[in-house]
Design a protein around this motif. Structure first.
Motif, mmCIF file in Angstrom:
data_model
loop_
_atom_site.group_PDB
_atom_site.id
_atom_site.type_symbol
_atom_site.label_atom_id
_atom_site.label_comp_id
_atom_site.label_asym_id
_atom_site.label_seq_id
_atom_site.Cartn_x
_atom_site.Cartn_y
_atom_site.Cartn_z
ATOM 1 N N SER A 158 0.833 -1.204 0.000
ATOM 2 C CA SER A 158 0.000 0.000 0.000
ATOM 3 C C SER A 158 0.869 1.257 0.000
ATOM 4 C CB SER A 158 -0.875 0.004 1.249
ATOM 5 O OG SER A 158 -1.211 1.319 1.580
ATOM 6 N N PRO A 159 0.624 2.156 -0.954
ATOM 7 C CA PRO A 159 1.404 3.394 -0.968
ATOM 8 C C PRO A 159 1.176 4.237 0.281
ATOM 9 C CG PRO A 159 -0.302 3.434 -2.664
ATOM 10 C CD PRO A 159 -0.300 2.061 -2.090
ATOM 11 N N TYR A 160 0.026 4.089 0.881
ATOM 12 C CA TYR A 160 -0.265 4.867 2.083
ATOM 13 C C TYR A 160 0.668 4.451 3.217
ATOM 14 C CZ TYR A 160 -2.883 7.120 5.807
ATOM 15 O OH TYR A 160 -3.244 7.914 6.872
ATOM 16 N N LYS A 163 3.988 5.771 2.527
ATOM 17 C CA LYS A 163 4.041 7.191 2.895
ATOM 18 C C LYS A 163 4.310 7.333 4.395
ATOM 19 C CE LYS A 163 1.028 11.274 2.823
ATOM 20 N NZ LYS A 163 1.564 12.144 1.791
ATOM 21 N N THR A 164 3.587 6.522 5.173
ATOM 22 C CA THR A 164 3.795 6.572 6.618
ATOM 23 C C THR A 164 5.228 6.216 6.969
ATOM 24 O OG1 THR A 164 1.603 5.616 6.647
ATOM 25 C CG2 THR A 164 2.647 5.954 8.754
ATOM 26 N N HIS A 167 7.305 9.148 6.567
ATOM 27 C CA HIS A 167 7.118 10.072 7.686
ATOM 28 C C HIS A 167 7.891 9.615 8.911
ATOM 29 C CE1 HIS A 167 3.805 12.907 6.599
ATOM 30 N NE2 HIS A 167 3.835 12.113 5.553
ATOM 31 N N LEU A 197 1.791 9.844 -3.924
ATOM 32 C CA LEU A 197 1.494 9.902 -2.494
ATOM 33 C C LEU A 197 2.788 9.897 -1.685
ATOM 34 C CD1 LEU A 197 -1.176 9.916 -0.964
ATOM 35 C CD2 LEU A 197 -0.932 7.477 -0.635
ATOM 36 N N GLY A 200 6.181 13.351 -1.932
ATOM 37 C CA GLY A 200 6.347 14.507 -1.064
ATOM 38 C C GLY A 200 6.945 14.126 0.275
ATOM 39 N N SER A 201 6.436 13.053 0.858
ATOM 40 C CA SER A 201 6.873 12.673 2.196
ATOM 41 C C SER A 201 8.322 12.225 2.208
ATOM 42 C CB SER A 201 5.991 11.551 2.727
ATOM 43 O OG SER A 201 4.660 11.943 2.684
ATOM 44 N N MET A 204 10.620 15.108 1.964
ATOM 45 C CA MET A 204 10.654 15.733 3.288
ATOM 46 C C MET A 204 11.663 15.009 4.183
ATOM 47 S SD MET A 204 9.289 17.981 5.128
ATOM 48 C CE MET A 204 10.388 18.206 6.497
ATOM 49 N N GLU A 233 -0.308 19.182 -2.271
ATOM 50 C CA GLU A 233 0.263 20.518 -2.264
ATOM 51 C C GLU A 233 1.434 20.691 -1.292
ATOM 52 O OE1 GLU A 233 -3.159 22.931 -1.681
ATOM 53 O OE2 GLU A 233 -4.058 21.537 -0.307
ATOM 54 N N TRP A 234 1.362 20.042 -0.146
ATOM 55 C CA TRP A 234 2.433 20.236 0.835
ATOM 56 C C TRP A 234 3.722 19.604 0.328
ATOM 57 C CZ3 TRP A 234 0.269 23.747 3.515
ATOM 58 C CH2 TRP A 234 -1.117 23.694 3.766
ATOM 59 N N GLY A 235 3.535 18.447 -0.295
ATOM 60 C CA GLY A 235 4.703 17.792 -0.887
ATOM 61 C C GLY A 235 5.315 18.647 -1.985
#
Lengths: 992, 418
Positions: A158-160, A163-164, A167, A197, A200-201, A204, A233-235
C-alpha cells in the motif's frame, strides 16, 4: 455513584495514616482531592468492560491533555486499552501514548507488541497507524524495532503505508542519529517510488535526514519533475524547494552572460576613473563574446516548464515556492511570470500578505521591472495593519524611478496625513530614499520635508529632521536657509534623535551660518544637564567644531561645556570630553595630533547612502524562514552558487533493468569508456570509430535500433547539450524500423523505463570487453594491431562473429594498402575481410570490423596481413564465450528448453566463489564478460541464455548460490565440447 | 516541521495545546505575549517571532491566535497556509470557529489535528478525506452513537487517499442531485478626494456547492473567459484544458469548495457602482467641525445597491458627533472614534445623506488629517466585471442534475479618501 462513595470511604481510611490532606471532609480536600477523585473515577471507567465507558473516560483524558493538564498518572490504566476493539478508544489511547510515552518509557514498552501485531494487519489503515504510533513513541530502546518496521513498511504494497514509512524516517532520525546510514538506504529506496502519495513525504525525509546527499536525487530528478503536478500541495512545496537547491548545483547560470555585463557597467558607475571603467566594460563584453553561447540543459528547462502551472495553485506556499524557484533559476526574461501570481497572493490573509511582501521587497530590488506594472496594487489603505503598510512602502520605494516618481510622491503625500504615526515616519524615510536615488526630485522632496517641519506632530518633525540632515549632506552650500530654519527648531523639538541631528548639522556647516551657530551653542550649554546622552554628545561635537572655526566667540562656551561634561554621569560623555579637550585646546604637552584637529573634525564626510533594508537579502533562499528573519535559522540549507562548469548531465539518465541492456544512453557510454580498447587509443578516435561501424553494419540485417543507439552515443560524447528535438528524431527513426523492441522506443531517460518482459530482443551484453594484441608494434615495425570481440552482430552474415580490429601506426612513415591475404582456415571456417585501408598516416588509428565464422570451434583463424611493404602472419583464437550470442527468453521458456537438454548435454559443477566475486551483480558481471550471454529475468537464481553463432544451438547457464561462497554451475548445451569449455571458463572467472 | 500548536484567545489564555514531537513548554508563548503587548492593534502582531530556541508563527482568525512552534527552517508560508487550513477545517466541522466551539468539541479537534499532521508534516488536509476518517459531530449522530455504540471514527482508509482524485470520496449518493455555483466579485478600490479612481481591481471567486451522486465529470464554460487576468484553481481543475480551451473541466469534491478565484485588474473594466460626496471640515479656532456625506449609485446596470454600511475612523481630536441621517442609523464610539452608518438600500430617487456637526476638544488645534471612508455594499444578480457562465455540462453519470448559478458583487476594500 455507589462505587465512588465507596472509594471515598476507602480514601478516608488510608488518609488517616499518611495523607491527612485528603480527609473525609470534602471541604478540606480542596482542589487536590477533587482532582484525585476524578482520576480514580477515570481509572475505574477504563477498567470496565463497556466500550462506551472507556470512550467517555478517554475523551475526558484527552480534554485534559488538550488543556495542558497533567494526566500522566493514568498511564498504566490507559495503556491496558491499547488493544481495545473500539477504534475510537484505540485512537484516543494512541493520542495519549504519543504524548506521555517519553515520560514513562518502561510502561510504554507494554504496548509495543500490540503495534507489532498491527503492522501485520491486513487493513492498510491499521498497518499505517500502528507504524505512526510506534515511530512517534520516543523511547530509545525500541529503535531497532522501529528500524525494522520502517524497512518493512517501505516495501509495503500500500502506498499509504509507504508514505507513513517516509514520515517515520525523520522521527527515528531525531531519536537516534546513529541510524542515519540505514535510513538513507530506506530513503533511497522510497525515492525510487513512483506514486505521487509517497514522493512529497520522502523528499521531506530526505531534507531532514540527508540534505547533503544530492547524488540520491540524480536518478529521480526527471521523475520528480514529471510527478510534481500530481503530488499533494504540501509535498509540492518541499519538492520544489529541494529541486531549487539541486538545480543550483547541477546547471549553469542562465543569466551568466548578462550578469557579467552588468558587473562591468556597475563598475563604470562607481569607479572613480571613467576610462578604467569603460575598459573593464569592454573586457567584460569580450569575455562574454569569448564564452560559448549558453544552451539550457533540457533538464533545467523541464523543471521550469513543469513548475509553471503551479503558479495557479490555491495554496500560497506552493505559489511562493514556484516564485522563488523562478527567481533563483530562470533566465531573466522569464522571471516576470511570477509577478502576477505574487500580486494575487496579496489579497489573501494578512499573514500571507506579510510574508509575500517581504519577498516582493527583496525581488523588487533586483528585478524592478517585474513589478512595475503592478505598482498600484501596492498602494496603501488606511485599514492595512501597520506592518503591512511599512512593507508596501518599502516596495513602492524600490519601484520608484524617473517615470513614476511623481505618482508615487503624490501618493506619499496622502500617507503623510495618516493617523498612524509610525507609518508617517516610515513614509518620510521613504521620501528621503526616493530623493537620494532619483536626483531630479531631490529639491521637491526637500521642500516637502521642510514644510513638514512645521507639522504639529513632533514625531513627524523629528523624522523629517533626521531625513533632511541626510539629504543636506549632499549639497549643503545650497541650503543654508534650511539649516537656519532648522536651527530655530531647537527651541521646540524635544525628540532627542532630531535634536542631535540638528546640532550635528549646525556643527558641520557652521561656516554657512556663522552668526547663528554660537548662539545655538549658548542655548544648549544652558540646558546641557537636562539633555539626553545622544544630544550631549552632539553638543560636545558642536562645541569642538565651533572652537576650531570661531574660537574668538566660543572659547569660553566650549570650556564651560567641556567642564560640564567632565562631571557627567555617563562615562561615554566624560571620555569624549577628555578626548576633545586634549585634541583642540592647545597646551604645552599637546602632541602632534592637535595640529590636525581641524582636519579631524571638519573632514569632508561622504553623504550617506540610504539603502533598503532588503538589499542583499537574496543570498537567502527566498520564501524561507531565514530570508524573512534575515538570519540563518537552524537547519537552513545554503543556496549554492552556480557551478562554473555543469556537472555531467548523464547522471540523471534512468537506468534500464539489467536484462534489457539496449537503449539507455549512459549505459552505452559507460561501456565504451570501460573498453580498454578505446582508452588505449587517442581520445578522438572513439567517435569516428563508432560512426564507421555504423556505416558498416547499420545498413545490413543487424538490429537497426542497436545502431541508432550507438549513434546517439557518439553524438553525446561530442557534446552533451543536444536538444530534445534530436532525440525525438531518433525516436522516430527507431519506430520506423519497426522492430518488435518496445523498450528501445523509449527516449533515453525522458520516460520511466517500464520494460515489458516478453521480448525477443537480442542485444549484446555489456561488461568490459577484453582486447587482445594481434601485432606488436616492434614486430610490426611501427604498425600495431589489436582486436576485440565487439559482440555486435556482424551485419553481412549473421553466422559470423564480428571482430573489431584497431590499426595504429606508431612509426614515422605511412603504411599503405593494409589488407588480408591467404587466410589458412580449418574446414568450415570462413572469413569476411575488411575493406582495404589505403593509407594509414603516422600517428593515426583506424578501426575496422572483420567477420569470422569459427564454425563453433575454438580453432584459430590464421591469415596474413599485408602492407605495401611487408606481410605479417597473424592468428586469432577465440575464447569459447565469444562463439555465442545472447538470446532473450523468459523463465518459462528457459525451463522448457533446459528440460530438453539434459543428460549428456548437461554439465554441473560445484565451485567456490572468489573473494571479490560476491553478490549477484558481481556474478552477473563476471559471467557476461566471460561469455556473450544475456540474463533471463527471474527471481533468485541466475540464468543466462545464448546460442552459438554458427549453428544456433542453445547455450543455457544456471548459477545457484548455495551458501556464502559455494555455488553450483550448470551448463546445458547441445554441443558438448562448447559446454565443457564454457564451464571451465566460467569456473575460472568466478573463482578469481 | 510544526512542533506544537497553541491556541490563544483574545484575553491571552492558552486554551488548547497539541504537540507532534516532544512536548514544548507553554512558557514559549511568553515571547508571543510580549510581542502582542508591543503591538498596538491585534493584527499588528508579527506573524513570525524568533525566540532563542524556537520560532513562533501565528495567524489570527476569529479573534483566536493559532500559534505554531517551529524549531528549524521551514517556509513560513507553508505554516501559515496550513494554520489557515486548520481554521477552515474547524469552520467546516463546527459551523463556526470560536473558542466555545473548539472547547465543546475538543476531542474531535484533537482527532482532527492528529490526522492533519504527522510528525509536524501535513498528512491529510482535504476535507473530503478527513470527513471519512472523522465524522463531523451532529446532534443526530451523537444520539445514534450513544444508542448503538458506534463511533465517529472511520475504520477504513479513505478511498480518496489512494485514488487519483484524492479530493473526492467514492460512493456518494444523493436523492436530489444538485450543483450550485456562486460567482462572487469584490471590488477593491481607492477613490481620491475629488472622486476619481486611483486604483480599482476586482477579486472574484466561484464557490461551489456540489451534491452529485457517483463520479460526475463537470465542465463549465464562460461567455467571456478572456476577462480573467489571473486565476488560481482548486486542485481538481484540469489545468491543461483551461490553458488550451479556457474551459473549466473537473471532477468536483463532494460538498462546498472554492472552485476558482480570479483577478481582473485592468482598470477600465472596473465599474465603480457608487459615488460619495463628502464635505468634512474643521474650522481653525472653533471647537466645531462640519460633516456631510451623500451616497449615490453609479454604473449599477439598474440593480439596487443593498446592505450599505459606511465606516469612518474620525481623528482623535473629535469628542462627539451630532449627525442626522436621512435613512438608517448611525453609531459613534467616543473611545475608538469609529463612526459607522448602516443605511441599507440606496434609493436613487432620494439619495441617503448624513449631515451634522462634530465637536472637538476645546482649545485643541484642528486635526490635520482627514478620515478615510470605508464603504461596504452588495449588489445581487450581477457580476461587476461582466463575467458570465455560458454552460455547465455533466459527463460520466446518467441522471440529470439540478444546476444553479448565482451572481453577486460586493465591496472589498473600498476606500474613499477625503
Amino acid at each position: 455513584m455507589s462505587s465512588s462513595s465507596a472509594f471515598n470511604d476507602d480514601k478516608g481510611g488510608s488518609s488517616s495514616i499518611g495523607e491527612p490532606e485528603y480527609g473525609h471532609d470534602p471541604a478540606s480536600g480542596g482542589i487536590f482531592s477533587s482532582d484525585y477523585k476524578r482520576h480514580d473515577d477515570l481509572k475505574e471507567m477504563l477498567d470496565s468492560n463497556k466500550d462506551s465507558l472507556k470512550l467517555e473516560a478517554m475523551k475526558r483524558i484527552v480534554a485534559m491533555i488538550a488543556r495542558g493538564k497533567n494526566a500522566s498518572d493514568l498511564f498504566p490504566a490507559v495503556v491496558k486499552n491499547v488493544a481495545c476493539k473500539n477504534i475510537e478508544v484505540k485512537k484516543l489511547v494512541y493520542v495519549y501514548l504519543v504524548r506521555y510515552a517519553e515520560e514513562q518509557q518502561d510502561l510504554a514498552l507494554l504496548s509495543i507488541s500490540t503495534f507489532q501485531r498491527g503492522l501485520k494487519d491486513p487493513n492498510q489503515l491499521i498497518r499505517a497507524s500502528a507504524l505512526r504510533v510506534l515511530s512517534s513513541i520516543r523511547v530509545t530502546i525500541i529503535v531497532p524495532i522501529m528500524m525494522l518496521a520502517i524497512r518493512e513498511a517501505a516495501s509495503d504494497m500500500s502506498p499509504y503505508v509507504r508514505k507513513t514509512a517516509a514520515h517515520a524516517i525523520p522521527k527515528l532520525y531525531s531519536l537516534d542519529p546513529d541510524q542515519k546510514d540505514q535510513l538513507i538506504e530506506v530513503i533511497e529506496k522510497l525515492l525510487a517510488d513512483k506514486t505521487t502519495l509517497v514522493a512529497g513525504s520522502v523528499v521531506m525525509a530526505f531534507e531532514e535526514v540527508c540534505p547533503e546527499r544530492i547524488d540520491l536525487i540524480h536518478k529521480n530528478y526527471r521523475k520528480l519533475c514529471n510527478l510534481l503536478i500530481d503530488v499533494e500541495e504540501w509535498g509540492q512545496v518541499v519538492i520544489i524547494n529541494m529541486l531549487t537547491r539541486y538545480a543550483r548545483t547541477q546547471f549553469l547560470n542562465p543569466n551568466a552572460n548578462e550578469s557579467l555585463l552588468e558587473e562591468g557597467t556597475e563598475k563604470a558607475f562607481y569607479g572613480s576613473d571613467e576610462d578604467e571603467g569603460k575598459e573593464e566594460k569592454v573586457e567584460a563584453a569580450a569575455l562574454v563574446a569569448k564564452r560559448k553561447p549558453y544552451v539550457m540543459d533540457p533538464d533545467h528547462r523541464l523543471l521550469l516548464r513543469n513548475t509553471k502551472p503551479l503558479l495557479q495553485s490555491r495554496n500560497a506556499a506552493v505559489v511562493m515556492a514556484v516564485a522563488q524557484l523562478y527567481f533563483h533559476l530562470a533566465p531573466k526574461a522569464e522571471v516576470g511570470v511570477i509577478a502576477k501570481a505574487l500580486v494575487r497572493l496579496m489579497r489573501s490573509h494578512s499573514e500571507v500578505q506579510y510574508v509575500v511582501l517581504q519577498n516582493v521587497a527583496t525581488m523588487s530590488i533586483k528585478r524592478r521591472g517585474m513589478f512595475e506594472p503592478y505598482l498600484k496594487s501596492f498602494y496603501i489603505r488606511s485599514t492595512d495593519p501597520t506592518q503591512i503598510k511599512v512593507l508596501k512602502l518599502e516596495v513602492l520605494t524600490n519601484l520608484a524611478n524617473e517615470t513614476n516618481i511623481s505618482t508615487i510622491l503624490r501618493e506619499f503625500q496622502t500617507y503623510i496625513k495618516s493617523m498612524d504615526k509610525d507609518f508617517v515616519a516610515a513614509t518620510i524615510q521613504a521620501i528621503g530614499r526616493c530623493a537620494t536615488s532619483i536626483g531630479e526630485v531631490r529639491d521637491t522632496c526637500l521642500n516637502g520635508l521642510v514644510q513638514l517641519l512645521s507639522n504639529r506632530d513632533e514625531l513627524v518633525v523629528a523624522e523629517s529632521v533626521v531625513v533632511i540632515k541626510k539629504l543636506l549632506q549632499m549639497q549643503p552650500e545650497r541650503h543654508s536657509d534650511i539649516i537656519k530654519h532648522m536651527a530655530k527648531l531647537t527651541d521646540n523639538i524635544q525628540v532627542p534623535m532630531a535634536r542631535a541631528s540638528i546640532l550635528w548639522l549646525i556643527g558641520e556647516y557652521c561656516e554657512h551660518i556663522p552668526k547663528i551657530a554660537p548662539d545655538v551653542l549658548r542655548k544648549m550649554a544652558k540646558s546641557f544637564t537636562n539633555e539626553e546622552d545622544i544630544v550631549k554628545l552632539q553638543v560636545l561635537n558642536l562645541a569642538a567644531k565651533l572652537y576650531l572655526t570661531n574660537s574668538k566667540q566660543t572659547k569660553l562656551l566650549t570650556q564651560y561645556v567641556l567642564n560640564l561634561a567632565k562631571y557627567d554621569q555617563n562615562y561615554d560623555i566624560r571620555d569624549r570630553a577628555r578626548f576633545i579637550r586634549q585634541l583642540i585646546v592647545p597646551t604645552d604637552k599637546s602632541g602632534a595630533l592637535s595640529k590636525y584637529a581641524k582636519k579631524l573634525f571638519l573632514a569632508l564626510k561622504p553623504a550617506p547612502v540610504l539603502e533598503s533594508p532588503f538589499k542583499d537579502r537574496d543570498h537567502f533562499q527566498l520564501g524561507s524562514l531565514s530570508h524573512l528573519l534575515n538570519a540563518k535559522a537552524g537547519g537552513y540549507q545554503e543556496l549554492p552558487d552556480w557551478p562554473e562548469v555543469a556537472p555531467d548531465p548523464s547522471v540523471r539518465n534512468v537506468e534500464v533493468p539489467e536484462w534489457t541492456k539496449c537503449s539507455s544512453r549512459e549505459k552505452r557510454k559507460e561501456k565504451k569508456v570501460e573498453k580498454p580498447f578505446y582508452s588505449d587509443s587517442e581520445g578522438e578516435s572513439g567517435p569516428t570509430e563508432s560512426a564507421d561501424s555504423d556505416s558498416d553494419t547499420g545498413s545490413g540485417t543487424g538490429s537497426g535500433s542497436e545502431e541508432s543507439g550507438s549513434e546517439s552515443g557518439s553524438e553525446e560524447s561530442e557534446g552533451e547539450s543536444e536538444s530534445d528535438k534530436e532525440e525525438e528524431e531518433e525516436k522516430h527513426k527507431r519506430k520506423s524500423k519497426s522492430r518488435a523492441k518496445k523498450s528501445t522506443q523509449e527516449s533515453e531517460g525522458r520516460k520511466l523505463f517500464l520494460s515489458s518482459a516478453s521480448q525477443q530482443a537480442v542485444s549484446p551484453a555489456s561488461g568490459p570487453v577484453k582486447s587482445y594484441e594481434l601485432l606488436h608494434r616492434i614486430t610490426g615495425e611501427g604498425l600495431s594491431v589489436s582486436y576485440c570481440f565487439s559482440r555486435q552482430p556482424f551485419s553481412h552474415d549473421p553466422h559470423m562473429v564480428s571482430v573489431q580490429m584497431q590499426f595504429t601506426n606508431n612509426g614515422d612513415t605511412e603504411a599503405r594498402n593494409l589488407r588480408i591475404q591467404e587466410p589458412k582456415l580449418q574446414s568450415g571456417m570462413r572469413i569476411a575481410e575488411f575493406p582495404e585501408i589505403d593509407v594509414l598516416p603516422p600517428g593515426e588509428t583506424v578501426t575496422m570490423v572483420m567477420g569470422i565464422d569459427f564454425s563453433d570451434s575454438t580453432q584459430a583463424a590464421n591469415f596474413q596481413l599485408c602492407t605495401h611493404t611487408r606481410k605479417f602472419f597473424l592468428t586469432i583464437q577465440p575464447p569459447v564465450g565469444e562463439l555465442m550470442m545472447p538470446v532473450f527468453m523468459t523463465e518459462n521458456e528457459f525451463k522448457k528448453e533446459q528440460g530438453q537438454l539434459t543428460g549428456m548435454n548437461e554439465i554441473t559443477e560445484k565451485l567456490t566463489l572468489g573473494e571479490t566475486c560476491q553478490g549477484d551483480a558481481a556474478i552477473v558481471q563476471r559471467v557476461t564478460s566471460t561469455a556473450s550471454l544475456s540474463r533471463v529475468p527471474c527471481g533468485s537464481e541466475m540464468k543466462f541464455a545464448g546460442k552459438t553463432v554458427t549453428s544456433g544451438s542453445l547455450v543455457l547457464v544456471t548459477i545457484v548460490t548455495r551458501e556464502q561462497l559455494v555455488a553450483q554451475l550448470t551448463v546445458n548445451c547441445e554441443k558438448m565440447l562448447i559446454g565443457t569449455m564454457l564451464v571451465k571458463d566460467i569456473l575460472q572467472a568466478l573463482s578469481q | 516541521m510544526i512542533h506544537s500548536l497553541f491556541l490563544v484567545n483574545s484575553s491571552g489564555d492558552i486554551f488548547l495545546e497539541k504537540h507532534w514531537k516532544s512536548v514544548v513548554s507553554r512558557s514559549v508563548c511568553d515571547y508571543f505575549f510580549e510581542a502582542q503587548e508591543r503591538a498596538s492593534e491585534p493584527e499588528n502582531v508579527p506573524p513570525v517571532i524568533p525566540t532563542p530556541h524556537h520560532y513562533l508563527i501565528s495567524v489570527l482568525r476569529h479573534r483566536i491566535y493559532f500559534v505554531a512552534v517551529i524549531q528549524s527552517e521551514v517556509p513560513p508560508l507553508f505554516v501559515i497556509e496550513f494554520l489557515h487550513r486548520v481554521v477552515d477545517t474547524f469552520q467546516d466541522y463546527f459551523g463556526v470557529c470560536t473558542e466555545a466551539a473548539i472547547k465543546d468539541n475538543v476531542v474531535v479537534v484533537y482527532e482532527l489535528l492528529e490526522e492533519m499532521l504527522d510528525n509536524g508534516f501535513p498528512l491529510a488536509t482535504e476535507s473530503n478525506i478527513l470527513k471519512e476518517l472523522i465524522k463531523p459531530p451532529t446532534i443526530l449522530r451523537t444520539v445514534v452513537n450513544t444508542i448503538t455504540g458506534s463511533t465517529n471514527v472511520g475504520e477504513q482508509l479513505p478511498t480518496g487517499q489512494l485514488s487519483v482524485v484524492p479530493w473526492r470520496r467514492t460512493g456518494v449518493k444523493y436523492t436530489n442531485n444538485e450543483a450550485y455555483f456562486d460567482v462572487v466579485e469584490e471590488i477593491d478600490a481607492i477613490i481620491d478626494k475629488s472622486g476619481s479612481t486611483i486604483t480599482a481591481e476586482i477579486q472574484g471567486v466561484i464557490d461551489a456547492c456540489v451534491k452529485l451522486t457517483g463520479m460526475p465529470d463537470l465542465t463549465l464554460s464562460f461567455m467571456n473567459p478572456r476577462l480573467l487576468d489571473d486565476v488560481s484553481f482548486h486542485p481538481c481543475v484540469r489545468f491543461k484544458r483551461w490553458e488550451a480551451e479556457r474551459i473549466l473541466s473537473f471532477i468536483p469534491p463532494d460538498g462546498n469548495f472554492r472552485l476558482l478565484s480570479y483577478h481582473v485588474s485592468s482598470q477600465n473594466l472596473v465599474a465603480i457602482p457608487v459615488y460619495v460626496k463628502h464635505n468634512i471640515t474643521f474650522r481653525e479656532g472653533s471647537s466645531q467641525g462640519r460633516f456631510e456625506l451623500t451616497l449615490g449609485p453609479k454604473q449599477t446596470m439598474g440593480k439596487a445597491v443593498e446592505s450599505v454600511l459606511v465606516n469612518s475612523q474620525l481623528p482623535r481630536g473629535v469628542l462627539n458627533v451630532n449627525l442626522n441621517p436621512s435613512q438608517g442609523t448611525y453609531t459613534f464610539d467616543p473611545v475608538t472614534k469609529l463612526l459607522s452608518w448602516d443605511l441599507g438600500k440606496i434609493n436613487p430617487q432620494k439619495l441617503p445623506s448624513l449631515k451634522g456637526s462634530m465637536s472637538l476638544q476645546a482649545g485643541a488645534c484642528k486635526p490635520d488629517e482627514n478620515p478615510t471612508i470605508n464603504i461596504q455594499f452588495k449588489i445581487q444578480q450581477m457580476a461587476i466585471s461582466g463575467l458570465k457562465v455560458n454552460r455547465l455540462d455533466m459527463y460520466g453519470e446518467k441522471y440529470k442534475p439540478f444546476k444553479g448559478i448565482k451572481y453577486m458583487t460586493k465591496a472589498g476594500k473600498f476606500q474613499v479618501r477625503t
